[in-house]
Scaffold this motif. Structure first.
Motif, PDB file in Angstrom:
ATOM      1  N   ASP A 103      43.624  -0.200 -57.035  1.00 17.96           N
ATOM      2  CA  ASP A 103      44.904  -0.820 -57.341  1.00 17.96           C
ATOM      3  C   ASP A 103      44.783  -1.449 -58.723  1.00 17.96           C
ATOM      4  O   ASP A 103      43.675  -1.750 -59.179  1.00 17.96           O
ATOM      5  CB  ASP A 103      45.238  -1.893 -56.290  1.00 17.96           C
ATOM      6  CG  ASP A 103      46.645  -2.431 -56.406  1.00 17.96           C
ATOM      7  OD1 ASP A 103      47.517  -1.964 -55.667  1.00 17.96           O
ATOM      8  OD2 ASP A 103      46.870  -3.310 -57.253  1.00 17.96           O
ATOM      9  N   ALA A 104      45.913  -1.654 -59.382  1.00 18.37           N
ATOM     10  CA  ALA A 104      45.872  -2.244 -60.723  1.00 18.37           C
ATOM     11  C   ALA A 104      45.326  -3.668 -60.704  1.00 18.37           C
ATOM     12  O   ALA A 104      44.776  -4.142 -61.700  1.00 18.37           O
ATOM     13  CB  ALA A 104      47.275  -2.234 -61.332  1.00 18.37           C
ATOM     14  N   THR A 105      45.441  -4.361 -59.566  1.00 14.64           N
ATOM     15  CA  THR A 105      45.046  -5.766 -59.506  1.00 14.64           C
ATOM     16  C   THR A 105      43.887  -6.044 -58.552  1.00 14.64           C
ATOM     17  O   THR A 105      43.452  -7.192 -58.449  1.00 14.64           O
ATOM     18  CB  THR A 105      46.241  -6.640 -59.091  1.00 14.64           C
ATOM     19  OG1 THR A 105      46.742  -6.175 -57.822  1.00 14.64           O
ATOM     20  CG2 THR A 105      47.341  -6.584 -60.142  1.00 14.64           C
ATOM     21  N   VAL A 106      43.395  -5.035 -57.872  1.00 14.02           N
ATOM     22  CA  VAL A 106      42.247  -5.240 -56.983  1.00 14.02           C
ATOM     23  C   VAL A 106      41.476  -3.932 -56.846  1.00 14.02           C
ATOM     24  O   VAL A 106      42.067  -2.866 -56.672  1.00 14.02           O
ATOM     25  CB  VAL A 106      42.690  -5.767 -55.592  1.00 14.02           C
ATOM     26  CG1 VAL A 106      43.657  -4.815 -54.921  1.00 14.02           C
ATOM     27  CG2 VAL A 106      41.472  -6.014 -54.699  1.00 14.02           C
ATOM     28  N   ARG A 107      40.144  -4.033 -56.943  1.00  8.37           N
ATOM     29  CA  ARG A 107      39.268  -2.888 -56.749  1.00  8.37           C
ATOM     30  C   ARG A 107      38.062  -3.341 -55.938  1.00  8.37           C
ATOM     31  O   ARG A 107      37.549  -4.448 -56.144  1.00  8.37           O
ATOM     32  CB  ARG A 107      38.803  -2.296 -58.084  1.00  8.37           C
ATOM     33  CG  ARG A 107      39.899  -1.558 -58.843  1.00  8.37           C
ATOM     34  CD  ARG A 107      39.375  -0.913 -60.108  1.00  8.37           C
ATOM     35  NE  ARG A 107      40.399  -0.105 -60.753  1.00  8.37           N
ATOM     36  CZ  ARG A 107      40.637   1.164 -60.490  1.00  8.37           C
ATOM     37  NH1 ARG A 107      39.890   1.781 -59.602  1.00  8.37           N
ATOM     38  NH2 ARG A 107      41.591   1.823 -61.095  1.00  8.37           N
ATOM     39  N   GLY A 108      37.627  -2.473 -55.031  1.00  4.19           N
ATOM     40  CA  GLY A 108      36.472  -2.853 -54.231  1.00  4.19           C
ATOM     41  C   GLY A 108      36.070  -1.767 -53.272  1.00  4.19           C
ATOM     42  O   GLY A 108      36.714  -0.719 -53.163  1.00  4.19           O
ATOM     43  N   GLU A 109      34.973  -2.042 -52.577  1.00  3.49           N
ATOM     44  CA  GLU A 109      34.476  -1.117 -51.570  1.00  3.49           C
ATOM     45  C   GLU A 109      33.709  -1.897 -50.507  1.00  3.49           C
ATOM     46  O   GLU A 109      33.168  -2.982 -50.780  1.00  3.49           O
ATOM     47  CB  GLU A 109      33.577  -0.041 -52.191  1.00  3.49           C
ATOM     48  CG  GLU A 109      32.374  -0.590 -52.940  1.00  3.49           C
ATOM     49  CD  GLU A 109      31.587   0.515 -53.638  1.00  3.49           C
ATOM     50  OE1 GLU A 109      32.137   1.616 -53.802  1.00  3.49           O
ATOM     51  OE2 GLU A 109      30.427   0.268 -54.004  1.00  3.49           O
ATOM     52  N   GLY A 110      33.691  -1.339 -49.305  1.00  2.00           N
ATOM     53  CA  GLY A 110      33.002  -1.990 -48.209  1.00  2.00           C
ATOM     54  C   GLY A 110      33.124  -1.164 -46.950  1.00  2.00           C
ATOM     55  O   GLY A 110      33.624  -0.034 -46.974  1.00  2.00           O
ATOM     56  N   VAL A 111      32.665  -1.721 -45.850  1.00  2.00           N
ATOM     57  CA  VAL A 111      32.712  -1.044 -44.557  1.00  2.00           C
ATOM     58  C   VAL A 111      33.670  -1.806 -43.648  1.00  2.00           C
ATOM     59  O   VAL A 111      33.487  -3.008 -43.413  1.00  2.00           O
ATOM     60  CB  VAL A 111      31.314  -0.970 -43.909  1.00  2.00           C
ATOM     61  CG1 VAL A 111      31.391  -0.296 -42.542  1.00  2.00           C
ATOM     62  CG2 VAL A 111      30.345  -0.232 -44.829  1.00  2.00           C
ATOM     63  N   VAL A 112      34.678  -1.104 -43.153  1.00  2.00           N
ATOM     64  CA  VAL A 112      35.688  -1.690 -42.272  1.00  2.00           C
ATOM     65  C   VAL A 112      35.541  -1.093 -40.880  1.00  2.00           C
ATOM     66  O   VAL A 112      35.463   0.130 -40.729  1.00  2.00           O
ATOM     67  CB  VAL A 112      37.113  -1.436 -42.807  1.00  2.00           C
ATOM     68  CG1 VAL A 112      38.158  -1.904 -41.797  1.00  2.00           C
ATOM     69  CG2 VAL A 112      37.318  -2.133 -44.144  1.00  2.00           C
ATOM     70  N   THR A 113      35.512  -1.954 -39.875  1.00  2.00           N
ATOM     71  CA  THR A 113      35.480  -1.511 -38.486  1.00  2.00           C
ATOM     72  C   THR A 113      36.748  -2.000 -37.791  1.00  2.00           C
ATOM     73  O   THR A 113      37.060  -3.198 -37.827  1.00  2.00           O
ATOM     74  CB  THR A 113      34.243  -2.061 -37.752  1.00  2.00           C
ATOM     75  OG1 THR A 113      33.063  -1.640 -38.438  1.00  2.00           O
ATOM     76  CG2 THR A 113      34.189  -1.549 -36.321  1.00  2.00           C
ATOM     77  N   LEU A 114      37.474  -1.066 -37.181  1.00  2.00           N
ATOM     78  CA  LEU A 114      38.707  -1.379 -36.474  1.00  2.00           C
ATOM     79  C   LEU A 114      38.493  -1.191 -34.984  1.00  2.00           C
ATOM     80  O   LEU A 114      37.986  -0.164 -34.541  1.00  2.00           O
ATOM     81  CB  LEU A 114      39.841  -0.471 -36.956  1.00  2.00           C
ATOM     82  CG  LEU A 114      40.147  -0.495 -38.454  1.00  2.00           C
ATOM     83  CD1 LEU A 114      41.252   0.498 -38.782  1.00  2.00           C
ATOM     84  CD2 LEU A 114      40.542  -1.892 -38.908  1.00  2.00           C
ATOM     85  N   ARG A 115      38.888  -2.209 -34.219  1.00  2.09           N
ATOM     86  CA  ARG A 115      38.844  -2.148 -32.768  1.00  2.09           C
ATOM     87  C   ARG A 115      40.188  -2.629 -32.239  1.00  2.09           C
ATOM     88  O   ARG A 115      40.910  -3.347 -32.939  1.00  2.09           O
ATOM     89  CB  ARG A 115      37.732  -3.056 -32.218  1.00  2.09           C
ATOM     90  CG  ARG A 115      36.331  -2.728 -32.705  1.00  2.09           C
ATOM     91  CD  ARG A 115      35.324  -3.674 -32.055  1.00  2.09           C
ATOM     92  NE  ARG A 115      33.958  -3.407 -32.504  1.00  2.09           N
ATOM     93  CZ  ARG A 115      33.412  -3.922 -33.582  1.00  2.09           C
ATOM     94  NH1 ARG A 115      34.131  -4.742 -34.346  1.00  2.09           N
ATOM     95  NH2 ARG A 115      32.179  -3.633 -33.924  1.00  2.09           N
ATOM     96  N   PRO A 116      40.523  -2.287 -30.997  1.00  4.27           N
ATOM     97  CA  PRO A 116      41.775  -2.808 -30.440  1.00  4.27           C
ATOM     98  C   PRO A 116      41.847  -4.336 -30.470  1.00  4.27           C
ATOM     99  O   PRO A 116      42.931  -4.903 -30.548  1.00  4.27           O
ATOM    100  CB  PRO A 116      41.762  -2.272 -29.004  1.00  4.27           C
ATOM    101  CG  PRO A 116      40.953  -1.024 -29.080  1.00  4.27           C
ATOM    102  CD  PRO A 116      39.887  -1.297 -30.108  1.00  4.27           C
ATOM    103  N   GLY A 117      40.682  -5.003 -30.438  1.00  2.17           N
ATOM    104  CA  GLY A 117      40.682  -6.462 -30.418  1.00  2.17           C
ATOM    105  C   GLY A 117      40.585  -7.132 -31.766  1.00  2.17           C
ATOM    106  O   GLY A 117      40.594  -8.365 -31.849  1.00  2.17           O
ATOM    107  N   GLY A 118      40.487  -6.372 -32.865  1.00  2.00           N
ATOM    108  CA  GLY A 118      40.380  -7.007 -34.175  1.00  2.00           C
ATOM    109  C   GLY A 118      39.761  -6.097 -35.204  1.00  2.00           C
ATOM    110  O   GLY A 118      39.723  -4.873 -35.039  1.00  2.00           O
ATOM    111  N   ALA A 119      39.259  -6.695 -36.282  1.00  2.00           N
ATOM    112  CA  ALA A 119      38.709  -5.915 -37.388  1.00  2.00           C
ATOM    113  C   ALA A 119      37.603  -6.702 -38.069  1.00  2.00           C
ATOM    114  O   ALA A 119      37.564  -7.942 -38.012  1.00  2.00           O
ATOM    115  CB  ALA A 119      39.804  -5.583 -38.397  1.00  2.00           C
ATOM    116  N   THR A 120      36.677  -5.981 -38.725  1.00  2.00           N
ATOM    117  CA  THR A 120      35.633  -6.609 -39.521  1.00  2.00           C
ATOM    118  C   THR A 120      35.534  -5.909 -40.873  1.00  2.00           C
ATOM    119  O   THR A 120      35.816  -4.717 -40.993  1.00  2.00           O
ATOM    120  CB  THR A 120      34.251  -6.550 -38.834  1.00  2.00           C
ATOM    121  OG1 THR A 120      33.878  -5.189 -38.644  1.00  2.00           O
ATOM    122  CG2 THR A 120      34.275  -7.260 -37.500  1.00  2.00           C
TER     123      THR A 120
END
Length: 246
Positions: A87-104
């Motif tokens: 994005d023009a105003t944010v750049r990054g990388e990481g590991v995202v985990t999605l579960r029915p109960g939330g996210a990390t």
């Protein structure tokens, strides 16, 4: 007989994982990310390699997010992705985990322009904050479960230069403050000591930052930045007080 049965079970498991991984990314996003509070304008591709446009995680939408599946998590009921943000105003990388109960979000690095944040105090144009995030975990309602990481910005020092005062670099540590993600802010030099906290509320950031100085040039710069005197040599930047006055 045990070995053929084992091969049959293994084959069924692998087939199921392959079938799920080739589903349209939109289906997995709606099932896993929707309950975690994430929204998207457009989701393209399969779960193996998805492109998410206009991702809304509670702030200004991010133009493009690329997510590549780590297939091992599917059998455990979660979707784990290597994510890159552009994005023009944010750049990054990481590991995202999605579960029915939330996210990390884990093992993430990024740079974000401060102009993305709805701040009511003066920040020189072009300033940004750099982040190294160890782990952020939230439940499906956005309640902070864990927050670890560090941030740093030269915004205050740049503001000081424009006002003719020597102000320090700022560093921050992520934490959970009650049910919200927060940042503990600190900075100091031989003219100023500063500390405070910024909480990421649903309506936007809330902050209370205290600065201590006797230097007249620094006092003048703090005044231009929106700090108010709160005692001898003490100056306060408080969003709640600013909102009440506004």
């Amino acid at each position: 007989m045990r070995r053929p049965l084992l091969f049959i079970v293994l084959g069924v498991v692998l087939f199921a994982a392959f079938a799920v991984a080739n589903l349209p990314a939109r289906l997995i996003f709606d099932a896993a990310a929707g309950p975690a509070g994430l929204r998207a304008g457009l989701v393209q591709g399969t779960v193996w390699d998805a492109t998410i446009l206009r991702l809304d995680a509670g702030g200004p939408p991010v133009a493009e997010t690329r997510a590549r599946l780590q297939p091992g998590g599917l059998l455990g009921g979660s979707a784990r992705f290597d994510v890159t943000v552009r994005d023009a105003t944010v750049r990054g990388e990481g590991v995202v985990t999605l579960r029915p109960g939330g996210a990390t979000l884990e093992d993430a690095t990024g740079v974000m322009a401060l102009s993305r944040l709805p701040l009511s105090f003066a920040v020189p144009p072009g300033q940004s904050v750099q982040a190294d995030i160890t782990r952020i975990a939230v439940d499906r309602d956005g309640t902070c479960l864990q927050a670890e990481g560090s941030l740093r910005t030269a915004a205050l020092a740049a503001a000081g230069e424009s006002f003719g005062a020597e102000l320090p670099l700022l560093t921050g540590e992520l934490l959970c403050a009650g049910d919200r993600i927060a940042v503990q802010i600190d900075g100091a030099n031989d003219r100023l000591s500063l500390s405070g906290r910024i909480r990421l509320e649903p309506a936007g950031p809330a902050w209370r930052i205290e600065a201590r100085t006797r230097d007249r040039e620094v006092v003048a710069a703090l005044s231009l930045l929106g700090f108010e005197q709160d005692g001898p040599d003490v100056f306060l930047l408080d969003s709640q007080r600013q909102n009440a006055q506004g």
